[in-house]
Design an enzyme around this catalytic site. Structure first.
Site: not given
Ligand code: THU
Length: 155
Positions: A61, A63, A72, A74
């Protein structure tokens, strides 16, 4: 009231009980998890894909201070695979995470937007896309098909 959806998955106490191919995929997800850029949530997520030619593709992920601009793990992995290897299929997707954002016994499960993307990846390739979810307490759920993760998917 109709109730017509059931979810099928295998449940393991630890990902270490998986077979060697799957364990390698989990390890790859844990490795790339360290590359997450998650200063806002402090939740590092790693995703790995076992492609139909045997290679493993990973993503974490990423941000951004403008929150919706991040992505995210995935979707980073799946969009990279689609961009670079459009003719390959995704046999298995594995997701792991680390961080206090979610308690260790909380089930790690992809967000709704990722489920939609995973569902469409499966739909496009016309073959099952297996999904391995590893919670922080190591509990591991293995879904034979991504369809089990998104009832009544859009298209
Ligand atoms: N996140 C993911 O990478 N995958 C998910 O399916 C759920 C959430 C990440 C997004 C964000 O950077 C952090 O987790 C918190 O939500």
């Amino acid at each position: 009231m109709k109730k017509d959806w059931s979810v099928s998955y295998e449940d393991f106490e630890s990902w270490k009980q998986l077979d060697e191919d799957d364990r390698l995929l989990v390890q790859a997800a844990y490795e790339v998890c360290e590359n997450a850029y998650a200063p806002y949530s402090n939740f590092k997520v790693g995703a790995s894909l076992k492609m139909s030619d045997g290679q493993i593709i990973t993503g974490s992920n990423q941000e951004n201070v403008a929150f919706p601009s991040g992505l995210c793990a995935e979707r980073v992995a799946l969009f990279y695979a689609g961009s670079n290897f459009p003719h390959l299929q995704v046999n298995t997707l594995c997701i792991v995470a680390k961080g206090p954002f979610a308690s260790p016994d909380k089930l790690l499960s992809p967000c709704g937007a990722c489920r939609q993307v995973i569902a469409q990846s499966e739909d496009r390739q016309e073959n099952d896309l297996r999904v391995i979810l590893v919670s922080q307490n190591e509990r591991t759920m293995v879904f034979t098909s991504a369809k089990d993760l998104l009832p009544f998917a859009f298209i």
